[in-house]
Design an enzyme around this catalytic site. Structure first.
Site: not given
Ligand code: PGA
Length: 237
Positions: A138, A143, A136
């Site tokens: 973030h 967020e 998304n």
């Molecule tokens: P991920 O997450 O490296 O586990 O894909 C990245 C994030 O959500 O910032």
């Protein structure tokens, strides 16, 4: 801004690692910013290899992590503290007093946020920051809708982030609902940023970033204003 397209997760990890190796060879007492999650696991493997090969040392390095859950013990296997020890700290010569994560069990969490930003500032600031990106948009636990001016703060995790992170817990009910995270401004204050994203799941997130539209609805888009951003990205397809 630099966009580096890679064709595998391993390549992404190696390219990210090479930037950190260069940084440490140029400045052995660098202040490094670390991230957790799935994206950096390969990066940590590579950087441990570089350490074992004698290319770099962490003797004079200080580090700060982006975030930590609130309310789970730091020695819980799901804490970001445990992740860092397991994937990285225990394999290199960084001393315990030189690595830092926000304390998600501090008695006064608000004060902990202020303390964390202050301790980054007192270190001279983060020279090189590793980042992942959420589906998304973030960054860390900032967020969509987070103010671009945010410093380290306490956040409520969105349902989508809790579902995404449930893989590290026995069941979704165990996923904390809050975390302490460096804010978007805290991240923007770092001198260099390397953002890594690999996989089909991340394609839309990277496309959105690439589109160049800067909006608080898409936290990562603020990174486009950063003077030294490298995006290392790719997908299977
Ligand atoms: P991920 O997450 O490296 O586990 O894909 C990245 C994030 O959500 O910032």
């Amino acid at each position: 801004m630099k966009w580096i397209k890679v064709s595998s997760y391993e390549e992404m990890s190696k390219v990210a690692c090479s930037i950190f190796v260069k940084q440490l060879q140029h400045k052995s007492n660098s202040v490094l910013g670390f991230a957790t999650g799935g994206s950096p696991v390969g990066f940590y493997k590579e950087i441990v290899k570089s350490y074992q090969a004698g290319e770099i040392s962490f003797d004079h390095v200080r580090s700060f992590n982006l975030d930590e859950y609130i309310g789970i013990p730091s020695n819980s296997p799901a804490s970001y503290y445990s992740y860092m020890v397991e994937n990285f700290f225990q394999h290199v010569n960084i001393s315990k007093e030189n690595y830092h994560l926000p304390d998600g069990n501090a008695i006064d969490l608000k004060e902990e946020c202020v303390r964390y930003d202050k301790s980054i500032e007192e270190s001279g600031g983060i020279d090189l920051q590793l980042l992942g990106i959420g589906v998304n948009g973030h960054i860390a636990f900032n967020e969509p809708g987070t103010s671009f001016a945010s410093l380290t703060n306490i956040v409520n995790l969105t349902e989508s982030t809790r579902i995404e992170n449930a893989r590290y817990f026995e069941n979704i009910a165990d996923v904390p609902t809050q975390a302490i995270t460096m804010g978007i401004q805290s991240i923007m204050n770092t001198k260099k940023i390397v953002l890594t994203a690999f996989g089909d799941k991340k394609v839309a997130a990277i496309d959105q970033l690439y589109s160049g539209k800067i909006t608080e609805d898409y936290p990562a888009s603020q990174l486009l204003m950063h003077p030294n951003l490298t995006v290392i990205y790719g997908s299977e397809g």
